[in-house]
Each structure stands twice: as C-alpha cells, then as structure tokens.
Design an enzyme around this catalytic site. Sequence first.
Site, PDB file in Angstrom:
ATOM      1  N   HIS A   1      26.092 -13.540  10.241  1.00 57.17           N
ATOM      2  CA  HIS A   1      26.331 -13.661   8.768  1.00 57.17           C
ATOM      3  C   HIS A   1      25.345 -14.257   8.081  1.00 57.17           C
ATOM      4  CE1 HIS A   1      28.810 -14.241   4.851  1.00 57.17           C
ATOM      5  NE2 HIS A   1      29.411 -13.218   5.406  1.00 57.17           N
ATOM      6  N   PHE A   2      24.448 -13.864   7.779  1.00 59.86           N
ATOM      7  CA  PHE A   2      23.855 -12.499   8.524  1.00 59.86           C
ATOM      8  C   PHE A   2      22.416 -12.948   9.045  1.00 59.86           C
ATOM      9  CE2 PHE A   2      25.953 -11.660   4.371  1.00 59.86           C
ATOM     10  CZ  PHE A   2      26.868 -10.753   4.879  1.00 59.86           C
TER      11      PHE A   2
END
Length: 157
Positions: A34-35
Amino acid sequence: MKFVLIDRIVSLEMGRRLCAVKNVSLAEEYLADHFPAFPVLPGVLLLEGLVESAGWLVRTKENFAHSMVLLESARNVKYKSFVAPGSQVVYTVEAKAIEDRASSFSGCGTVDGTTILEARFGLRHFNLAEREPAWAAVDARLKEEMKNRYKLLSQQD
C-alpha cells in the site's frame, strides 16, 4: 495479523480526552502493498488509530470492565492527506459520552500540526461471557492483557 496502531499515550484526562502518537515506519508489512512505489499508511488504519485511542479512554474510565471495545459506527470521516513512513501521527480523541455499553467520540489525527484525519465515531463495549458464560476465562485473560499493554503505552520518559 495483529496491529497495534498507537505507540504511546501522551496525555489522558480521565473519561474526557486522550492524546496518543503513532510513528510510521517503512518496516511495517502492510506498506509493501500500500503502495510499493508510494507507501502510505492506509486510511482504514488511520481510523483504527483513533478507535484504539478512544478504546483506552473507555478502558481507563471503566477500570477495564470490558474485554471487548469495538467500533460500532463511524461518521463524517474526512481524510485530508497521505501519511508516509517517517511521519508521526498525533491522535486526539474527545469523549462525547461514555456509558456502560456504548460510547461516542470525536477525534482527529495530525502530522506536524496539520490535520490529516477527522471523524466522529461510536464504540460498543461488552464481555464475551455475556453471551457464553464459558468464555469468562477468556474475558479475564483479555482484560489482563489490556492492562499490561496500557502500562507499556502510558509509560512516561
């Protein structure tokens, strides 16, 4: 996977207000997904930081009477910015009401004095043995674990 989303309780006004901090580290596993190219603390975990903070306000006011303190509702949740590794989130929660089975709060999260999250939310609190008496031992163990964690989180330098 078990998350503990606050690192320290900074201040506590019994039954009224609590301030806690969370230091965001690149080592936290969920940031890999994420991410990968732009790691940020997921919004749902920001909200959970507020919920955990409010949970400590409930537990201390009620002298750890309930093994379960859970999110029941969230309203007016506003995310205003991303939180990257290396940041420190300061959570502030204020109790609107803390009753035997339910409580309501408003809260915010800030990074370097800038508000990044605001929310109003409600918690419910109960013991597992209320539904199944055989779970009384589990309630006792969970309450003891929470008391020990609170001691760690509330230590002052």
